[in-house]
Each structure stands twice: as structure tokens, then as C-alpha cells.
Design an enzyme around this catalytic site. Structure first.
Site, PDB file in Angstrom:
ATOM      1  N   ARG A  73       0.950  -1.316   0.020  1.00 25.35           N
ATOM      2  CA  ARG A  73       0.050  -0.035   0.017  1.00 25.35           C
ATOM      3  C   ARG A  73       0.863   1.019   0.006  1.00 25.35           C
ATOM      4  O   ARG A  73       1.964   1.306   0.803  1.00 25.35           O
ATOM      5  CB  ARG A  73      -0.741  -0.140   1.032  1.00 25.35           C
ATOM      6  CG  ARG A  73      -2.140  -0.812   1.097  1.00 25.35           C
ATOM      7  CD  ARG A  73      -2.938  -0.614   2.391  1.00 25.35           C
ATOM      8  NE  ARG A  73      -2.441  -1.289   3.382  1.00 25.35           N
ATOM      9  CZ  ARG A  73      -1.813  -0.692   4.385  1.00 25.35           C
ATOM     10  NH1 ARG A  73      -1.940   0.537   4.422  1.00 25.35           N
ATOM     11  NH2 ARG A  73      -1.639  -1.559   5.557  1.00 25.35           N
ATOM     12  N   TYR A 201      -1.728  -3.527  -6.836  1.00 21.57           N
ATOM     13  CA  TYR A 201      -1.658  -4.048  -5.254  1.00 21.57           C
ATOM     14  C   TYR A 201      -2.818  -4.169  -4.522  1.00 21.57           C
ATOM     15  O   TYR A 201      -3.490  -3.012  -4.237  1.00 21.57           O
ATOM     16  CB  TYR A 201      -0.296  -3.291  -4.367  1.00 21.57           C
ATOM     17  CG  TYR A 201      -0.246  -4.146  -2.913  1.00 21.57           C
ATOM     18  CD1 TYR A 201       0.299  -5.247  -2.688  1.00 21.57           C
ATOM     19  CD2 TYR A 201      -0.804  -3.406  -1.897  1.00 21.57           C
ATOM     20  CE1 TYR A 201       0.210  -5.851  -1.511  1.00 21.57           C
ATOM     21  CE2 TYR A 201      -0.946  -3.962  -0.611  1.00 21.57           C
ATOM     22  CZ  TYR A 201      -0.381  -5.187  -0.309  1.00 21.57           C
ATOM     23  OH  TYR A 201      -0.480  -5.724   0.681  1.00 21.57           O
ATOM     24  N   LYS A 210      -9.564  -2.544   1.786  1.00 23.02           N
ATOM     25  CA  LYS A 210      -9.366  -1.416   2.638  1.00 23.02           C
ATOM     26  C   LYS A 210     -10.130   0.111   2.303  1.00 23.02           C
ATOM     27  O   LYS A 210     -10.643   0.656   3.003  1.00 23.02           O
ATOM     28  CB  LYS A 210      -7.914  -1.011   2.856  1.00 23.02           C
ATOM     29  CG  LYS A 210      -7.038  -2.320   3.230  1.00 23.02           C
ATOM     30  CD  LYS A 210      -7.560  -2.597   4.838  1.00 23.02           C
ATOM     31  CE  LYS A 210      -6.193  -3.323   5.460  1.00 23.02           C
ATOM     32  NZ  LYS A 210      -6.064  -4.577   5.241  1.00 23.02           N
ATOM     33  N   HIS A 230     -10.944  -2.904  11.482  1.00 22.23           N
ATOM     34  CA  HIS A 230      -9.587  -3.654  10.979  1.00 22.23           C
ATOM     35  C   HIS A 230      -9.495  -4.659  11.946  1.00 22.23           C
ATOM     36  O   HIS A 230      -8.387  -4.697  12.649  1.00 22.23           O
ATOM     37  CB  HIS A 230      -8.390  -2.734  10.815  1.00 22.23           C
ATOM     38  CG  HIS A 230      -7.161  -3.106  10.166  1.00 22.23           C
ATOM     39  ND1 HIS A 230      -5.865  -2.793  10.353  1.00 22.23           N
ATOM     40  CD2 HIS A 230      -7.289  -4.175   9.335  1.00 22.23           C
ATOM     41  CE1 HIS A 230      -5.192  -3.507   9.613  1.00 22.23           C
ATOM     42  NE2 HIS A 230      -6.012  -4.349   9.159  1.00 22.23           N
ATOM     43  N   SER A 252      -1.547  -4.378  10.438  1.00 23.76           N
ATOM     44  CA  SER A 252      -1.033  -5.334   9.390  1.00 23.76           C
ATOM     45  C   SER A 252       0.195  -5.995   9.856  1.00 23.76           C
ATOM     46  O   SER A 252       1.370  -5.534  10.363  1.00 23.76           O
ATOM     47  CB  SER A 252      -0.576  -4.459   8.168  1.00 23.76           C
ATOM     48  OG  SER A 252      -1.846  -3.991   7.640  1.00 23.76           O
ATOM     49  N   CYS A 254       1.110  -8.397  12.119  1.00 20.14           N
ATOM     50  CA  CYS A 254       1.180  -8.617  13.263  1.00 20.14           C
ATOM     51  C   CYS A 254       0.696  -9.713  13.894  1.00 20.14           C
ATOM     52  O   CYS A 254       0.441 -10.262  15.083  1.00 20.14           O
ATOM     53  CB  CYS A 254       0.706  -7.401  14.239  1.00 20.14           C
ATOM     54  SG  CYS A 254       1.707  -5.936  14.485  1.00 20.14           S
ATOM     55  N   ASP A 277      -9.215  -9.923   8.435  1.00 17.14           N
ATOM     56  CA  ASP A 277      -8.910  -8.486   8.412  1.00 17.14           C
ATOM     57  C   ASP A 277      -9.872  -7.468   8.885  1.00 17.14           C
ATOM     58  O   ASP A 277      -9.583  -6.487   9.323  1.00 17.14           O
ATOM     59  CB  ASP A 277      -8.541  -8.248   6.925  1.00 17.14           C
ATOM     60  CG  ASP A 277      -7.668  -7.156   6.615  1.00 17.14           C
ATOM     61  OD1 ASP A 277      -6.792  -6.969   7.603  1.00 17.14           O
ATOM     62  OD2 ASP A 277      -7.750  -6.613   5.541  1.00 17.14           O
ATOM     63  N   ARG A 374       2.319 -11.958  -1.069  1.00 19.65           N
ATOM     64  CA  ARG A 374       1.070 -12.602  -0.494  1.00 19.65           C
ATOM     65  C   ARG A 374       0.343 -13.730  -1.307  1.00 19.65           C
ATOM     66  O   ARG A 374       0.720 -14.064  -2.274  1.00 19.65           O
ATOM     67  CB  ARG A 374      -0.042 -11.301  -0.571  1.00 19.65           C
ATOM     68  CG  ARG A 374       0.502  -9.992  -0.200  1.00 19.65           C
ATOM     69  CD  ARG A 374      -0.131  -9.800   1.237  1.00 19.65           C
ATOM     70  NE  ARG A 374       0.432  -8.579   2.206  1.00 19.65           N
ATOM     71  CZ  ARG A 374      -0.454  -8.369   3.393  1.00 19.65           C
ATOM     72  NH1 ARG A 374      -1.611  -8.896   3.673  1.00 19.65           N
ATOM     73  NH2 ARG A 374       0.017  -7.298   3.822  1.00 19.65           N
TER      74      ARG A 374
HETATM   75  O1  SAT Z   1      -3.882  -3.365   2.503  1.00 19.44           O
HETATM   76  S1  SAT Z   1      -3.893  -4.933   2.256  1.00 19.44           S
HETATM   77  O2  SAT Z   1      -5.138  -5.170   2.448  1.00 19.44           O
HETATM   78  O3  SAT Z   1      -3.498  -5.036   0.781  1.00 19.44           O
HETATM   79  C1  SAT Z   1      -2.779  -5.626   3.088  1.00 19.44           C
HETATM   80  C2  SAT Z   1      -2.864  -5.237   4.498  1.00 19.44           C
HETATM   81  O4  SAT Z   1      -2.133  -4.206   4.731  1.00 19.44           O
HETATM   82  O5  SAT Z   1      -3.444  -5.525   5.231  1.00 19.44           O
HETATM   83 MN    MN Z   2      -5.152  -5.613   7.118  1.00 24.20          MN
END
Ligand code: SAT
Ligand code: MN
Length: 597
Positions: A73, A201, A210, A230, A252, A254, A277, A374
Site C-alpha cells: 500500500r 496491489y 481497505k 480493521h 498489518s 502482526c 482482516d 501475499r
Molecule cells: O492493504 S492490504 O489489505 O492489501 C494488506 C494489508 O496491509 O493488510
Molecule cells: Mn489488514
């Protein structure tokens, strides 16, 4: 007569000038066709969009290599365009919507020439859920079309659902020419519109993720009285078969995905996955908090994923079904045509090419897989999928877990004194950065509720919104803070993490059901060590104590840093948050010795 949806698509096509327009139906056949197109026709430079992987060991799996500058990102190119800058807050880059549109119109003029515009009808949330949203994304690359089919509920019925409505969620995406100087991810919250150019991406290009489900949805939630967070959603089954549902917010990379699919190290306990997520949280008619996962797929970090760290994920990745699985920017074993990444089980393959397609030299310091490489896989492949996943109502949440990656200061687990204190714990959460976003690795960044890059409006108002939601809940979940990442004097992680985190979850569940008492510290309630199940763990008493150590001197410094952060939002930071901050500061200034469990 054309519907508003048809009109909108037509207008975007007029601007972007694709050779063809293709309306996707979300079918299995279509996904195969798109992959074919990605293998034979579409390319990035001379690299085909998709490459078939070893179908025996990785059924239905395909490889994708991104443009080398397009691996994460790009928060500095991400804007939230409210008419009023103050509404966006210092937590967002801001541009006036008129200026942003002007800029995007110029960049998008003819950007799809020579390409196909895919029209993707999809739903965030189960189509029958009162909380779900019908959406349309336009894109000019098969990788995004296939990814969206995995990550969302895509079908042609959504077009009928939208019918003649104008308020559907709109996403216009083009990879442009991948030029980072012409890359922008623009959000227009009042129009439910995301406009993104220059990147393929995940977080920049899968606009339901997101961009819509957090940045725009958080703004909708603020106006309509719900929360877009999130967070992972999971069910924890105890040995009696009772399932307690919790959500957890972690920045992200973690260990969120590992937590959502945790393989319990404690006999009799089991974790059921609902999401890894994003959670949409609504106050139910019963005064409880109800969660749905708007997504339908998992977009996880590959490096570090192994039978040891996340066996259920490997099983998920290998479970063939009618959704393809994608691997992006991992390494590639050229002898076996299998994906490979640092941390995967087994020996390092002899002949690897790295994520940029170059022969990998194992004696060099470079990684074969990009640290943010990923996988994209359907959640339906998961052996731990909760039977409630498709329940349109969602699941009732008994605990909210907030955490970050802190090598010092923050105890393994703390329960907040109450909702308001919990919101403060969330508001001051910090995390040491990783590779998921393009910034320096290893620095502390405050990341309230792991939402700093995703809250689509002023964070000060966001804190207030959390407080308001708490007032509407007659049976609020308890709020906990966790930190798996504390290190000892040698810099080694003290807590084993992964499947052993169930021990912390067990304590949380015990607290939710009032089965155990807790001890009070300035930071909140911590376990009586007799209640934290540590049998079979190789950790000394001293080390365990260190996981809960509260060092008053360090906290005095930390409090100053928190204050600076909260001040950023000026008078939008609620007085209740300052009250909590003051209470904590007083504890350390008057009675520094009280810390410790
Ligand atoms: O932003 S993404 O959903 O592509 C990956 C992330 O940072 O969780
Ligand atoms: Mn995330």
C-alpha cells in the site's frame, strides 16, 4: 432506458476508453477464462499476469509477479476527499474533491486504451445481511478481477440487486502505466466512490477491501451508528463446546491471520475463523455488538507462514475448490514450479527465482520472496471456517482485543476497567512497523485500533464515535489489550506466540464468563498467574513476570509520547480520552511503585 449503473459504467468508459467492456458474472467458468487471459494475453512488461503453478502440490494455484515498484500500500498517495479538510483530520492526506477529480480525470483519460474494462458486481457481506453493501468495481486487469472474485461475494445477481438504485458503492480502478508518480488512491466518502490509478496491489486495487470496507465504511458507520474496523473475527470453543466470539484489531502483519486461524496448543480448545482482516460491527436489537466479515477471502502475508506458525493456512492454501488461489511476489522453485517463501517448511530449494524473476543467490542477503508477498485464497477453503460465517446476522461479540507489536512496555494481556478505558487503551496503541506498507521498518507508530491508515475521517471524532457506541450497548463486550512481542534482555521474544496464544484467549474467555478474578494495575486488569494456563510452557517465573512488568520511568516517557499523539487531533479528541490519560499519568507520577502484576 439505461439504469444509473449502466450510465455510470458508460461514463467511465468514455473517459478511460477501453477496447472492450466485459460484465463479470462471478462464475467458476469465468474465473478460468480470466486466468487464461492473464496467462496468454495480459502482461506487465513482458511478464504474463498469471503463471500456472504445480497443480499437483498446489491445486488451482497461480503465480503473479507485480510491477517491481508496486508491492505494498502507498499511504502517501492515498487521499480522503471530504469537502472540509478538518473532517478528514490529520490522520489522512486530504485533497478537495473537485481538485482530486480534476487530477484523476486527467490521469484516467484513455488509461484503458488497448485493454478490457472488467465490470465487477460484488457484495461486501452476505447478500441477505441487513449490514451488507452492493458494490461495483471497474478494473482493467485480470489479476484484480480474479482477486475480487476470491475476496468478495461476486455474482451477477448483485446487478439485479442494485437495479435502478443510484447509491451503490462505486470503484474505478486502472493500473495505468504503473508509474509511481501517477499513482493515486482517492476516496470520495460522500459519494461512496473510490478512484484508484497506477497500482495493482491489494490494498490499492481491490477497492472493496481497505478502501471501501474501512475508509469509506468507517465514515458511513460514523453517520449511521456502526463501526467498520480493521479486525479479525473468531470463535473460541471451550472443552464444553461453548463458543465465545471475539474480534481483534492488530496492525498489518502482526499475526492477525495466524490468530484468526489459530491451531490451539491447549487440548479441548478450538478456534473457528470468521474473518482475518475486517469486521463490521453493529449494535443489535438485543443491545449486544454483532460482527460480520464483509469479505469472503484471505489476503495474507506469505513469508513466515508454515506448518509451525499457521498449519490451518497451509491446509487452506492446498485445499482445491472452485476458487483459484493466487501467490503474488513469492519466490518460485524452478525445478518443481512451486511457490516458495522464507519461513516455509522444508529445505530451501536449490533453484529458485526471486520475486523479481531473477535467479536467487542463497549466499546473498536478498530475500527470494518479497517480505510483503501475499496469497489470495477463499475463506471457504479454510478447515477452521466457522459454521456461522454465512449467517447474515453475524455473531455476537463478547470481547474486543486490541494490540500491537511492542518489544517493551505493554503487558502480554490487560483487561480494561470499562468501555471508556478500553477506548483509551485502543486510542494509544502503538506498533513497531513492518513491511506491509511502504515505510521504514522497525519504528514505533501510534496506530489506534490498527485503524490509523484506514479511518476515513478525523480520528478524534472516531474516538468519540467509539464512546458513543459504548453508550448504546446494554451488554458491551469487554475490551482487552494484548502484546505477543515483548522481548527479554537479549532481545528474544519471551512469549512463544502462535498456537500458544490460546492460553491468553482462554483467560479472556474466562474473564468474559466471570470464571476468574483479575489483579489491578495502573494499566488495567491482569491475570492472577494461577489463572493463566502455563502448564507445559518452557518459560521461567521471572520471564513470565517480565511479560507483565510495568516500568514507571519508561511509562512516564510513553505518556508524553501518547499526549503528543492525542494532541494531533486538537479539540476533536474527546474529553473522556483525556480523563483516562490523566488518570493513568497520575498513577505513575504519584505512585510509580504500584506497577507489576
Ligand atoms: O492493504 S492490504 O489489505 O492489501 C494488506 C494489508 O496491509 O493488510
Ligand atoms: Mn489488514
Amino acid at each position: 432506458m439505461a439504469t444509473p449503473l449502466e450510465k455510470w459504467v458508460e461514463e467511465q468508459a468514455k473517459l478511460t476508453k477501453p477496447d472492450k467492456i466485459y460484465w463479470c458474472d462471478g462464475s467458476e467458468d469465468e474465473a478460468r477464462r480470466l486466468i487464461e487471459i492473464g496467462m496468454k494475453e495480459e502482461k506487465i512488461g513482458d511478464v504474463p499476469i498469471f503463471q500456472e503453478l504445480n497443480q499437483k502440490s498446489w491445486p488451482n494455484a497461480y503465480y503473479h509477479r507485480s510491477h517491481p515498484t508496486d508491492v505494498a500500500r502507498t499511504e502517501h498517495l492515498t487521499y480522503v476527499c471530504h469537502p472540509d479538510k478538518e473532517v478528514a483530520g490529520s490522520n489522512n492526506n486530504w485533497m478537495h474533491p473537485d481538485e482530486a477529480k480534476e487530477k484523476m480525470r486527467k490521469l484516467s483519460d484513455g488509461c484503458m486504451k488497448g485493454r478490457t474494462m472488467y465490470v465487477l458486481p460484488y457484495m461486501m457481506g452476505h447478500p441477505d445481511s441487513p449490514y451488507a453493501k452492493a458494490c461495483i468495481q471497474l478494473t482493467d486487469v485480470s489479476y484484480v478481477a480474479v482477486s475480487m472474485r476470491i475476496m468478495t461475494r461476486m455474482s451477477k445477481e448483485i446487478i439485479e440487486k442494485i437495479g435502478t438504485r443510484e447509491d451503490f458503492v462505486k470503484g474505478l480502478h486502472s493500473v495505468g502505466d504503473f508509474d509511481p508518480n501517477k499513482r493515486f488512491i482517492m476516496h470520495f466518502p460522500d459519494e461512496h466512490l473510490v478512484w484508484s490509478i497506477g497500482s495493482g496491489y491489494g490494498g490499492n486495487a481491490l477497492l472493496g477491501k481497505k478502501c471501501f470496507s474501512l475508509r469509506i465504511a468507517s465514515w458511513l458507520g460514523f453517520q449511521e451508528g456502526w463501526l467498520a474496523e480493521h479486525m479479525v473475527i473468531l470463535g473460541i470453543e471451550d472443552p464444553k463446546g461453548n463458543v465465545t466470539y471475539v474480534t481483534a484489531a492488530l496492525p498489518s502483519a502482526c499475526g492477525k491471520t495466524n490468530l484468526a486461524m489459530l491451531e490451539s496448543a491447549l487440548p479441548g480448545y478450538k478456534v473457528w475463523t470468521l474473518g482475518d482482516d475486517i469486521a463490521w460491527l453493529n449494535v443489535g436489537p438485543d443491545g449486544r455488538l454483532w460482527a460480520i466479515n464483509p469479505e469472503a477471502g484471505l489476503f495474507g502475508v506469505a513469508p513466515g507462514t508454515s506448518m509451525k506458525t499457521n498449519p490451518n493456512m497451509l491446509k487452506t492454501l492446498k485445499a482445491a475448490n472452485f476458487y483459484p488461489t493466487l501467490f503474488t511476489n513469492t519466490g518460485l522453485d524452478i525445478d518443481t514450479n512451486e511457490p516458495w517463501w522464507e519461513g516455509l517448511d522444508g529445505a530451501v530449494p536449490k533453484n529458485l527465482i526471486d520475486w523479481q524473476g531473477k535467479v536467487w543467490d542463497s549466499s546473498s542477503n536478498s530475500k527470494a520472496a518479497h517480505p510483503n508477498s501475499r496469497f489470495t485464497v477463499s475463506i471457504n477453503n479454510s478447515p477452521t471456517l466457522s459454521k456461522e460465517f454465512d449467517n447474515p446476522k453475524g455473531v455476537p461479540i463478547s470481547a474486543i482485543i486490541l494490540g500491537g507489536r511492542r518489544t517493551q512496555l505493554i503487558p502480554l494481556v490487560t483487561e480494561s476497567f470499562n468501555w471508556q478505558h478500553g477506548v483509551y487503551l485502543g486510542a494509544q496503541t502503538g506498533s513497531e512497523t513492518t513491511a506491509a506498507a511502504a515505510h521504514q521498518v522497525g519504528q514505533l507508530r501510534r496506530d489506534p485500533m490498527a485503524m490509523l491508515p484506514f479511518c476515513g475521517y478525523n480520528m478524534g471524532n472516531y474516538f468519540q464515535h467509539w464512546l458513543n457506541i459504548g453508550k448504546k450497548l446494554t451488554q458491551p463486550p469487554k475490551i482487552f489489550s494484548v502484546n505477543w512481542f515483548r522481548v527479554d534482555d537479549e532481545g528474544k521474544f519471551i512469549w512463544p506466540g502462535f498456537g500458544e496464544n490460546i492460553r491468553v484467549l482462554k483467560w479472556i474467555v474466562d474473564r468474559v464468563h466471570n470464571r476468574v478474578k483479575a489483579e489491578e494495575t495502573p494499566l488495567g486488569l491482569v491475570p492472577d498467574m494461577r489463572d493463566l494456563e502455563t502448564g507445559g510452557l518452557d518459560i521461567s517465573k521471572e520471564k513470565l513476570a517480565k511479560l507483565f512488568e510495568i516500568n514507571a520511568e519508561s511509562w512516564k516517557q510513553e505518556l508524553q509520547d501518547i499526549e503528543k499523539f492525542l494532541n494531533q487531533f486538537g479539540n476533536r479528541t474527546p474529553s473522556e480520552i483525556w480523563q483516562e490519560h490523566k488518570k493513568l499519568s497520575e498513577q505513575f507520577n504519584n505512585n510509580g511503585e504500584r506497577g507489576g502484576a
